[in-house]
Design a protein around this motif. Structure first.
Motif, PDB file in Angstrom:
ATOM      1  N   ASP A 103       0.814  -1.216   0.000  1.00 40.48           N
ATOM      2  CA  ASP A 103       0.000   0.000   0.000  1.00 40.48           C
ATOM      3  C   ASP A 103       0.848   1.267   0.000  1.00 40.48           C
ATOM      4  OD1 ASP A 103       0.805  -0.793   2.596  1.00 40.48           O
ATOM      5  OD2 ASP A 103      -0.747   0.460   3.505  1.00 40.48           O
ATOM      6  N   VAL A 104       1.883   1.306   0.843  1.00 40.68           N
ATOM      7  CA  VAL A 104       2.676   2.538   0.917  1.00 40.68           C
ATOM      8  C   VAL A 104       3.543   2.720  -0.324  1.00 40.68           C
ATOM      9  CG1 VAL A 104       2.668   2.597   3.438  1.00 40.68           C
ATOM     10  CG2 VAL A 104       4.542   1.449   2.251  1.00 40.68           C
ATOM     11  N   ASN A 105       4.015   1.619  -0.893  1.00 44.63           N
ATOM     12  CA  ASN A 105       4.828   1.732  -2.102  1.00 44.63           C
ATOM     13  C   ASN A 105       3.993   2.165  -3.306  1.00 44.63           C
ATOM     14  OD1 ASN A 105       7.286   1.084  -0.893  1.00 44.63           O
ATOM     15  ND2 ASN A 105       6.888  -1.108  -1.054  1.00 44.63           N
ATOM     16  N   ILE A 106       2.771   1.644  -3.393  1.00 51.09           N
ATOM     17  CA  ILE A 106       1.876   2.097  -4.459  1.00 51.09           C
ATOM     18  C   ILE A 106       1.553   3.578  -4.290  1.00 51.09           C
ATOM     19  CG2 ILE A 106      -0.505   1.952  -5.302  1.00 51.09           C
ATOM     20  CD1 ILE A 106      -0.328  -1.040  -5.079  1.00 51.09           C
ATOM     21  N   ALA A 107       1.283   4.002  -3.064  1.00 46.05           N
ATOM     22  CA  ALA A 107       0.967   5.413  -2.806  1.00 46.05           C
ATOM     23  C   ALA A 107       2.120   6.308  -3.219  1.00 46.05           C
ATOM     24  CB  ALA A 107       0.631   5.617  -1.330  1.00 46.05           C
ATOM     25  N   THR A 108       3.345   5.880  -2.941  1.00 46.03           N
ATOM     26  CA  THR A 108       4.513   6.676  -3.299  1.00 46.03           C
ATOM     27  C   THR A 108       4.664   6.798  -4.806  1.00 46.03           C
ATOM     28  OG1 THR A 108       5.687   6.176  -1.257  1.00 46.03           O
ATOM     29  CG2 THR A 108       7.029   6.783  -3.151  1.00 46.03           C
ATOM     30  N   VAL A 109       4.543   5.685  -5.516  1.00 47.50           N
ATOM     31  CA  VAL A 109       4.692   5.719  -6.975  1.00 47.50           C
ATOM     32  C   VAL A 109       3.548   6.504  -7.615  1.00 47.50           C
ATOM     33  CG1 VAL A 109       4.762   4.312  -9.068  1.00 47.50           C
ATOM     34  CG2 VAL A 109       6.044   3.599  -7.043  1.00 47.50           C
ATOM     35  N   LEU A 113       4.969   9.832  -9.298  1.00 51.90           N
ATOM     36  CA  LEU A 113       5.155   9.653 -10.742  1.00 51.90           C
ATOM     37  C   LEU A 113       3.863   9.824 -11.529  1.00 51.90           C
ATOM     38  CD1 LEU A 113       6.887   9.020 -13.148  1.00 51.90           C
ATOM     39  CD2 LEU A 113       6.660   6.574 -12.640  1.00 51.90           C
ATOM     40  N   VAL A 114       2.827   9.054 -11.193  1.00 53.54           N
ATOM     41  CA  VAL A 114       1.583   9.155 -11.967  1.00 53.54           C
ATOM     42  C   VAL A 114       0.962  10.543 -11.810  1.00 53.54           C
ATOM     43  CG1 VAL A 114      -0.702   8.181 -12.325  1.00 53.54           C
ATOM     44  CG2 VAL A 114       1.195   6.667 -11.738  1.00 53.54           C
ATOM     45  N   ALA A 115       0.872  11.027 -10.575  1.00 51.68           N
ATOM     46  CA  ALA A 115       0.302  12.361 -10.361  1.00 51.68           C
ATOM     47  C   ALA A 115       1.186  13.439 -10.978  1.00 51.68           C
ATOM     48  CB  ALA A 115       0.100  12.619  -8.874  1.00 51.68           C
ATOM     49  N   ALA A 116       2.503  13.230 -10.969  1.00 51.14           N
ATOM     50  CA  ALA A 116       3.392  14.195 -11.631  1.00 51.14           C
ATOM     51  C   ALA A 116       3.105  14.258 -13.122  1.00 51.14           C
ATOM     52  CB  ALA A 116       4.852  13.815 -11.384  1.00 51.14           C
ATOM     53  N   LEU A 117       2.849  13.100 -13.734  1.00 54.58           N
ATOM     54  CA  LEU A 117       2.517  13.069 -15.162  1.00 54.58           C
ATOM     55  C   LEU A 117       1.252  13.888 -15.440  1.00 54.58           C
ATOM     56  CD1 LEU A 117       2.878  12.009 -18.047  1.00 54.58           C
ATOM     57  CD2 LEU A 117       1.654   9.942 -17.346  1.00 54.58           C
ATOM     58  N   VAL A 118       0.258  13.745 -14.582  1.00 50.98           N
ATOM     59  CA  VAL A 118      -0.979  14.512 -14.757  1.00 50.98           C
ATOM     60  C   VAL A 118      -0.695  16.011 -14.645  1.00 50.98           C
ATOM     61  CG1 VAL A 118      -3.303  14.915 -13.860  1.00 50.98           C
ATOM     62  CG2 VAL A 118      -2.368  12.608 -13.880  1.00 50.98           C
ATOM     63  N   GLN A 119       0.126  16.394 -13.684  1.00 49.79           N
ATOM     64  CA  GLN A 119       0.467  17.814 -13.531  1.00 49.79           C
ATOM     65  C   GLN A 119       1.243  18.327 -14.748  1.00 49.79           C
ATOM     66  OE1 GLN A 119       2.037  18.650  -9.333  1.00 49.79           O
ATOM     67  NE2 GLN A 119       1.735  16.431  -9.299  1.00 49.79           N
ATOM     68  N   ILE A 120       2.136  17.494 -15.258  1.00 49.27           N
ATOM     69  CA  ILE A 120       2.900  17.874 -16.450  1.00 49.27           C
ATOM     70  C   ILE A 120       1.967  18.104 -17.634  1.00 49.27           C
ATOM     71  CG2 ILE A 120       4.517  16.973 -18.181  1.00 49.27           C
ATOM     72  CD1 ILE A 120       5.929  15.528 -15.800  1.00 49.27           C
ATOM     73  N   GLU A 121       1.058  17.171 -17.853  1.00 51.93           N
ATOM     74  CA  GLU A 121       0.106  17.318 -18.959  1.00 51.93           C
ATOM     75  C   GLU A 121      -0.694  18.619 -18.820  1.00 51.93           C
ATOM     76  OE1 GLU A 121      -0.583  15.383 -21.582  1.00 51.93           O
ATOM     77  OE2 GLU A 121       0.199  13.375 -21.165  1.00 51.93           O
ATOM     78  N   SER A 122      -1.153  18.889 -17.603  1.00 52.16           N
ATOM     79  CA  SER A 122      -1.983  20.069 -17.370  1.00 52.16           C
ATOM     80  C   SER A 122      -1.197  21.355 -17.586  1.00 52.16           C
ATOM     81  CB  SER A 122      -2.553  20.030 -15.944  1.00 52.16           C
ATOM     82  OG  SER A 122      -3.320  18.858 -15.745  1.00 52.16           O
ATOM     83  N   ALA A 156      12.616   4.691  -7.515  1.00 54.57           N
ATOM     84  CA  ALA A 156      12.053   4.338  -8.822  1.00 54.57           C
ATOM     85  C   ALA A 156      11.107   5.419  -9.324  1.00 54.57           C
ATOM     86  CB  ALA A 156      11.326   3.002  -8.724  1.00 54.57           C
ATOM     87  N   SER A 157      10.291   5.958  -8.422  1.00 53.31           N
ATOM     88  CA  SER A 157       9.345   6.999  -8.834  1.00 53.31           C
ATOM     89  C   SER A 157      10.074   8.246  -9.307  1.00 53.31           C
ATOM     90  CB  SER A 157       8.381   7.333  -7.692  1.00 53.31           C
ATOM     91  OG  SER A 157       9.033   8.009  -6.629  1.00 53.31           O
ATOM     92  N   LYS A 158      11.149   8.607  -8.627  1.00 51.44           N
ATOM     93  CA  LYS A 158      11.893   9.803  -9.004  1.00 51.44           C
ATOM     94  C   LYS A 158      12.713   9.578 -10.279  1.00 51.44           C
ATOM     95  CE  LYS A 158      10.479  12.660  -5.869  1.00 51.44           C
ATOM     96  NZ  LYS A 158       9.660  13.845  -6.256  1.00 51.44           N
ATOM     97  N   ALA A 159      13.157   8.345 -10.506  1.00 41.94           N
ATOM     98  CA  ALA A 159      13.814   8.037 -11.776  1.00 41.94           C
ATOM     99  C   ALA A 159      12.845   8.259 -12.930  1.00 41.94           C
ATOM    100  CB  ALA A 159      14.322   6.597 -11.766  1.00 41.94           C
ATOM    101  N   GLY A 160      11.584   7.900 -12.700  1.00 49.84           N
ATOM    102  CA  GLY A 160      10.563   8.141 -13.720  1.00 49.84           C
ATOM    103  C   GLY A 160      10.347   9.616 -13.987  1.00 49.84           C
TER     104      GLY A 160
END
Length: 248
Positions: A103-109, A113-122, A156-160
Motif C-alpha cells: 500500500d505505501v509503495n503504491i501510494a509513493t509511486v 510519478l503518476v500524479a506528476a505526469l498529470v500535472q505535467i500534462e496540465s 524508482a518513482s523519481k527516476a521516472g
C-alpha cells in the motif's frame, strides 16, 4: 522574468520555502496543496510581508487526476496566466519490497510519478496555448540509482520523473517551453524528517536557496545543493551494487 508561478505541494517544506523566496522577489503565486488551512496561513504571511504580491490558493490532492487540470486552469485565470509551474508535490514514505506494505509503495509511486505526469500534462496544455512557459520537475538525487530497502519505490518513482523531464527537454530543445529537472539531496523538511533524515542533510534555507537559484537559471538539470551532492551522485553512479545501500 517569470512573474506568475504555480507550486504544488506548497503547504509545507520545500514548496512553502520556494513560495517565500519567490514572494520576496515580487512574484505572483498560485499555491496548491491538500491542507488548505496551511495554504491560507501561508498566503496571509506572504501578502502581509510583501503587499505587492498576489497569492492565489487552491485545495488540491494531486491524486485526484480529474481535478488537476481544472485547478491549474482556474489559478491561471486568477493570475492572468502562468509563466512557470513547479511540480513539487510528493511522498517520501515506503517499505522494503515484499514485506507486506504494498500500500505505501503504491501510494509513493502514484503520487510521485503518476500524479506528476498529470500535472505535467496540465501545465503543458497551458504553456502550449500561451506559446511559452517554464516547467520545473522536482525529482531527487535518488533518481540516479536504484537503492535497496525502504526507499526503493521512492527512488524508482523519481527516476521516472527525471526520465519524463529528459524526454521533454529533448522535445522542447528548440523552445518555446523551458524544462528544468531539479535533483535535491537530503534537505530539511517535513517529508525528510518523517523519512528519518540523513547524515548529509542540509538545512531548509540552504536547500531552498539552491533550488530557487537553479530554477531562475532555467538549467536543464540541477543537483541541489551542488555540494556535497554533485560528487555524491557521481559516486552513486559508479559504485558497485553492494555499496549502493550506503547512499540511501
Amino acid at each position: 522574468m517569470r512573474k506568475r508561478i504555480l507550486i504544488t505541494g506548497a503547504s509545507s517544506g520545500l514548496g512553502a520555502g520556494m513560495a517565500r523566496a519567490f514572494a520576496a522577489q515580487g512574484r505572483d503565486l498560485a499555491l496548491c496543496a491538500r491542507r488548505v488551512g496551511r495554504l491560507e496561513e501561508l498566503r496571509d504571511e506572504l501578502t502581509a510581508a510583501h503587499p505587492g504580491c498576489t497569492v492565489a490558493i487552491a485545495e488540491l490532492d494531486v491524486n485526484d487526476h480529474a481535478a488537476v487540470p481544472t485547478v491549474f486552469a482556474d489559478l491561471a485565470t486568477e493570475l492572468g496566466g502562468l509563466d512557470r509551474v513547479i511540480v513539487n508535490a510528493g511522498l517520501g514514505k515506503g517499505a522494503a519490497l515484499g514485506t507486506g506494505r504494498l500500500d505505501v509503495n503504491i501510494a509513493t509511486v502514484e503520487t510521485n510519478l503518476v500524479a506528476a505526469l498529470v500535472q505535467i500534462e496540465s501545465a503543458l496544455e497551458i504553456f502550449r496555448a500561451a506559446g511559452d512557459g517554464h516547467l520545473v520537475l522536482v525529482s531527487s538525487v535518488l533518481g540516479n540509482r536504484g537503492v535497496p530497502g525502504v526507499r526503493a519505490a521512492y527512488a524508482a518513482s523519481k527516476a521516472g520523473v527525471s526520465s519524463l523531464g529528459e524526454s521533454l527537454r529533448a522535445e522542447f530543445a528548440g523552445g518555446p517551453i523551458a524544462v528544468t529537472v531539479l535533483e535535491p539531496g537530503y534537505i530539511e523538511s517535513e517529508m525528510t524528517g518523517r523519512a528519518g533524515g540523513s547524515k548529509m542533510m542540509v538545512d531548509n534555507a540552504t536547500g531552498v536557496a539552491a533550488m530557487v537559484a537553479a530554477i531562475e537559471r532555467e538549467r536543464g538539470r540541477a543537483i541541489v545543493p551542488s555540494w556535497p551532492w554533485t560528487p555524491v551522485v557521481a559516486a552513486m553512479k559508479l559504485a558497485p551494487t553492494r555499496l549502493v545501500k550506503y547512499f540511501a
